[in-house]
Write a protein that holds these residues in place. Structure first.
Motif, PDB file in Angstrom:
ATOM      1  N   LEU A 147      20.383  -0.841  89.343  1.00 17.17           N
ATOM      2  CA  LEU A 147      19.034  -0.781  89.906  1.00 17.17           C
ATOM      3  C   LEU A 147      18.459   0.626  89.797  1.00 17.17           C
ATOM      4  CD1 LEU A 147      19.267  -3.095  93.049  1.00 17.17           C
ATOM      5  CD2 LEU A 147      18.311  -3.620  90.778  1.00 17.17           C
ATOM      6  N   GLU A 148      19.305   1.636  89.903  1.00 17.43           N
ATOM      7  CA  GLU A 148      18.836   3.012  89.706  1.00 17.43           C
ATOM      8  C   GLU A 148      18.308   3.192  88.288  1.00 17.43           C
ATOM      9  OE1 GLU A 148      22.123   5.515  90.862  1.00 17.43           O
ATOM     10  OE2 GLU A 148      21.758   5.170  92.999  1.00 17.43           O
ATOM     11  N   LYS A 149      18.995   2.606  87.302  1.00 16.20           N
ATOM     12  CA  LYS A 149      18.529   2.665  85.910  1.00 16.20           C
ATOM     13  C   LYS A 149      17.193   1.935  85.759  1.00 16.20           C
ATOM     14  CE  LYS A 149      23.040   3.098  83.698  1.00 16.20           C
ATOM     15  NZ  LYS A 149      24.048   2.446  82.860  1.00 16.20           N
ATOM     16  N   SER A 150      17.042   0.796  86.436  1.00 15.60           N
ATOM     17  CA  SER A 150      15.772   0.055  86.394  1.00 15.60           C
ATOM     18  C   SER A 150      14.651   0.904  86.980  1.00 15.60           C
ATOM     19  CB  SER A 150      15.881  -1.257  87.166  1.00 15.60           C
ATOM     20  OG  SER A 150      16.825  -2.110  86.578  1.00 15.60           O
ATOM     21  N   LEU A 151      14.943   1.538  88.096  1.00 18.99           N
ATOM     22  CA  LEU A 151      13.962   2.399  88.762  1.00 18.99           C
ATOM     23  C   LEU A 151      13.550   3.554  87.850  1.00 18.99           C
ATOM     24  CD1 LEU A 151      12.413   2.868  91.399  1.00 18.99           C
ATOM     25  CD2 LEU A 151      14.405   4.101  92.257  1.00 18.99           C
ATOM     26  N   GLN A 152      14.509   4.153  87.176  1.00 20.16           N
ATOM     27  CA  GLN A 152      14.213   5.253  86.250  1.00 20.16           C
ATOM     28  C   GLN A 152      13.398   4.753  85.044  1.00 20.16           C
ATOM     29  OE1 GLN A 152      18.090   6.762  85.289  1.00 20.16           O
ATOM     30  NE2 GLN A 152      18.354   7.773  87.278  1.00 20.16           N
ATOM     31  N   ALA A 153      13.750   3.586  84.536  1.00 20.20           N
ATOM     32  CA  ALA A 153      13.098   3.064  83.336  1.00 20.20           C
ATOM     33  C   ALA A 153      11.681   2.550  83.608  1.00 20.20           C
ATOM     34  CB  ALA A 153      13.937   1.946  82.722  1.00 20.20           C
ATOM     35  N   PHE A 154      11.476   1.924  84.764  1.00 20.93           N
ATOM     36  CA  PHE A 154      10.208   1.241  85.024  1.00 20.93           C
ATOM     37  C   PHE A 154       9.379   1.862  86.147  1.00 20.93           C
ATOM     38  CE2 PHE A 154      13.316  -2.007  83.574  1.00 20.93           C
ATOM     39  CZ  PHE A 154      12.758  -2.265  82.332  1.00 20.93           C
ATOM     40  N   GLY A 155       9.937   2.805  86.867  1.00 21.08           N
ATOM     41  CA  GLY A 155       9.215   3.398  87.983  1.00 21.08           C
ATOM     42  C   GLY A 155       9.302   2.577  89.254  1.00 21.08           C
ATOM     43  N   SER A 156       9.851   1.397  89.131  1.00 15.19           N
ATOM     44  CA  SER A 156      10.105   0.515  90.282  1.00 15.19           C
ATOM     45  C   SER A 156      11.194  -0.461  89.847  1.00 15.19           C
ATOM     46  CB  SER A 156       8.844  -0.238  90.706  1.00 15.19           C
ATOM     47  OG  SER A 156       8.411  -1.105  89.676  1.00 15.19           O
ATOM     48  N   ILE A 157      11.690  -1.227  90.783  1.00 18.38           N
ATOM     49  CA  ILE A 157      12.709  -2.227  90.453  1.00 18.38           C
ATOM     50  C   ILE A 157      12.001  -3.548  90.205  1.00 18.38           C
ATOM     51  CG2 ILE A 157      14.722  -3.496  91.293  1.00 18.38           C
ATOM     52  CD1 ILE A 157      15.376  -0.988  93.009  1.00 18.38           C
ATOM     53  N   PRO A 158      12.027  -4.061  88.960  1.00 17.69           N
ATOM     54  CA  PRO A 158      11.412  -5.360  88.703  1.00 17.69           C
ATOM     55  C   PRO A 158      12.041  -6.427  89.614  1.00 17.69           C
ATOM     56  CG  PRO A 158      11.969  -4.275  86.638  1.00 17.69           C
ATOM     57  CD  PRO A 158      12.606  -3.485  87.743  1.00 17.69           C
ATOM     58  N   ASN A 159      11.215  -7.345  90.091  1.00 13.67           N
ATOM     59  CA  ASN A 159      11.712  -8.376  90.996  1.00 13.67           C
ATOM     60  C   ASN A 159      12.839  -9.192  90.384  1.00 13.67           C
ATOM     61  OD1 ASN A 159       9.993  -7.590  93.053  1.00 13.67           O
ATOM     62  ND2 ASN A 159       8.408  -9.059  92.500  1.00 13.67           N
ATOM     63  N   LEU A 160      12.805  -9.420  89.083  1.00 14.78           N
ATOM     64  CA  LEU A 160      13.904 -10.135  88.429  1.00 14.78           C
ATOM     65  C   LEU A 160      15.212  -9.375  88.617  1.00 14.78           C
ATOM     66  CD1 LEU A 160      15.123 -12.340  86.609  1.00 14.78           C
ATOM     67  CD2 LEU A 160      14.405 -10.950  84.649  1.00 14.78           C
ATOM     68  N   HIS A 161      15.190  -8.082  88.421  1.00 14.38           N
ATOM     69  CA  HIS A 161      16.399  -7.270  88.596  1.00 14.38           C
ATOM     70  C   HIS A 161      16.828  -7.272  90.056  1.00 14.38           C
ATOM     71  CE1 HIS A 161      15.578  -4.712  84.714  1.00 14.38           C
ATOM     72  NE2 HIS A 161      15.355  -6.009  84.543  1.00 14.38           N
ATOM     73  N   ALA A 162      15.842  -7.251  90.956  1.00 14.84           N
ATOM     74  CA  ALA A 162      16.149  -7.262  92.394  1.00 14.84           C
ATOM     75  C   ALA A 162      16.864  -8.549  92.798  1.00 14.84           C
ATOM     76  CB  ALA A 162      14.861  -7.087  93.199  1.00 14.84           C
ATOM     77  N   VAL A 163      16.465  -9.668  92.204  1.00 12.61           N
ATOM     78  CA  VAL A 163      17.138 -10.946  92.477  1.00 12.61           C
ATOM     79  C   VAL A 163      18.519 -10.955  91.828  1.00 12.61           C
ATOM     80  CG1 VAL A 163      17.103 -13.436  92.000  1.00 12.61           C
ATOM     81  CG2 VAL A 163      15.029 -12.302  92.797  1.00 12.61           C
ATOM     82  N   MET A 164      18.589 -10.565  90.559  1.00 14.49           N
ATOM     83  CA  MET A 164      19.858 -10.593  89.828  1.00 14.49           C
ATOM     84  C   MET A 164      20.900  -9.659  90.435  1.00 14.49           C
ATOM     85  SD  MET A 164      18.873 -10.738  85.809  1.00 14.49           S
ATOM     86  CE  MET A 164      18.503 -12.281  84.984  1.00 14.49           C
ATOM     87  N   ALA A 165      20.459  -8.666  91.167  1.00 17.48           N
ATOM     88  CA  ALA A 165      21.385  -7.686  91.754  1.00 17.48           C
ATOM     89  C   ALA A 165      22.412  -8.338  92.667  1.00 17.48           C
ATOM     90  CB  ALA A 165      20.606  -6.610  92.516  1.00 17.48           C
ATOM     91  N   GLU A 166      22.118  -9.507  93.180  1.00 18.69           N
ATOM     92  CA  GLU A 166      23.079 -10.237  94.024  1.00 18.69           C
ATOM     93  C   GLU A 166      24.382 -10.507  93.268  1.00 18.69           C
ATOM     94  OE1 GLU A 166      24.257 -11.904  97.592  1.00 18.69           O
ATOM     95  OE2 GLU A 166      22.282 -11.040  97.229  1.00 18.69           O
ATOM     96  N   ALA A 167      24.265 -10.649  91.952  1.00 16.38           N
ATOM     97  CA  ALA A 167      25.429 -10.873  91.082  1.00 16.38           C
ATOM     98  C   ALA A 167      25.464  -9.730  90.069  1.00 16.38           C
ATOM     99  CB  ALA A 167      25.330 -12.224  90.387  1.00 16.38           C
ATOM    100  N   PRO A 168      26.150  -8.655  90.373  1.00 14.17           N
ATOM    101  CA  PRO A 168      26.124  -7.465  89.507  1.00 14.17           C
ATOM    102  C   PRO A 168      26.443  -7.749  88.043  1.00 14.17           C
ATOM    103  CG  PRO A 168      27.247  -6.965  91.566  1.00 14.17           C
ATOM    104  CD  PRO A 168      26.988  -8.446  91.566  1.00 14.17           C
ATOM    105  N   THR A 169      27.360  -8.648  87.774  1.00 19.54           N
ATOM    106  CA  THR A 169      27.707  -8.923  86.377  1.00 19.54           C
ATOM    107  C   THR A 169      26.559  -9.623  85.649  1.00 19.54           C
ATOM    108  OG1 THR A 169      28.840 -10.943  87.063  1.00 19.54           O
ATOM    109  CG2 THR A 169      30.206  -8.956  86.736  1.00 19.54           C
TER     110      THR A 169
END
Length: 184
Positions: A20-42
């Motif tokens: 999520l830190e990489k997403s934040l760096q790449a997009f300036g925010s955490i895309p909601n898709l990534h925020a949902v997927m974060a529940e399953a790190p793999t």
């Protein structure tokens, strides 16, 4: 109503935090898709890897957009169609191409039409292409490499489209202006 959490850096499982830190760096925010997927790190890691790899294929920005949006529209993904519309704009893809994909109308060139038709046939027929479909794809200059690369794009889009269906992922504010519903 979705029971899935839109994870933040604070709420995400520990293995998802660096992603999520990489997403934040790449997009300036955490895309909601990534925020949902974060529940399953793999899952999040796999999705991000497939996304990065698909962008390294032989396809140019228009062709990447054709593959992504053909799959998104066919799967009726309420999240990915607007997101990839915005991404296409950022990639300087002609808006006429994006609108043709969103509205299931003809592609602007024979080559992009063949890519669209082949991608759609692969999705609808679970990878089973007729010889005529393959011949039409090859006739415009594509080769086996690009058939294999479509498969990579499909793997990425199945992950996101399916997650968005069952998680009812909210469209990110940045892409709300591109909200989409399938034409009847």
């Amino acid at each position: 109503m979705s029971t899935f959490t839109l994870h933040t850096l604070e709420s995400a499982p520990s293995d998802s935090k660096p992603l999520l830190e990489k997403s934040l760096q790449a997009f300036g925010s955490i895309p909601n898709l990534h925020a949902v997927m974060a529940e399953a790190p793999t899952l999040l890691e796999g999705y991000r890897l497939l996304h990065d790899l698909f962008q390294k294929t032989s396809f140019n920005a228009e062709e990447l957009t054709v593959v992504w949006q053909t799959i998104n529209v066919e799967h009726e993904c309420h999240y990915c169609v607007p997101a990839h519309t915005g991404i296409a704009h950022m990639m300087k893809v002609d808006p006429a191409l994006t609108e043709a994909l969103r509205n299931s109308t003809a592609m602007p060139t024979e080559k992009l039409q063949a890519l669209h038709d082949t991608t759609l046939a692969m999705v609808r027929n679970r990878g089973r292409l007729t010889q005529a479909e393959q011949d039409a794809f090859f006739a415009v200059g594509y080769a086996n490499q690009q058939l294999l690369e479509i498969t990579l794009g499909m793997a990425q889009k199945v992950m996101s489209n399916y997650v968005n269906h069952f998680a009812d992922t909210p469209v990110d504010k940045a892409f709300e202006r591109f909200t989409w519903e399938k034409n009847s």
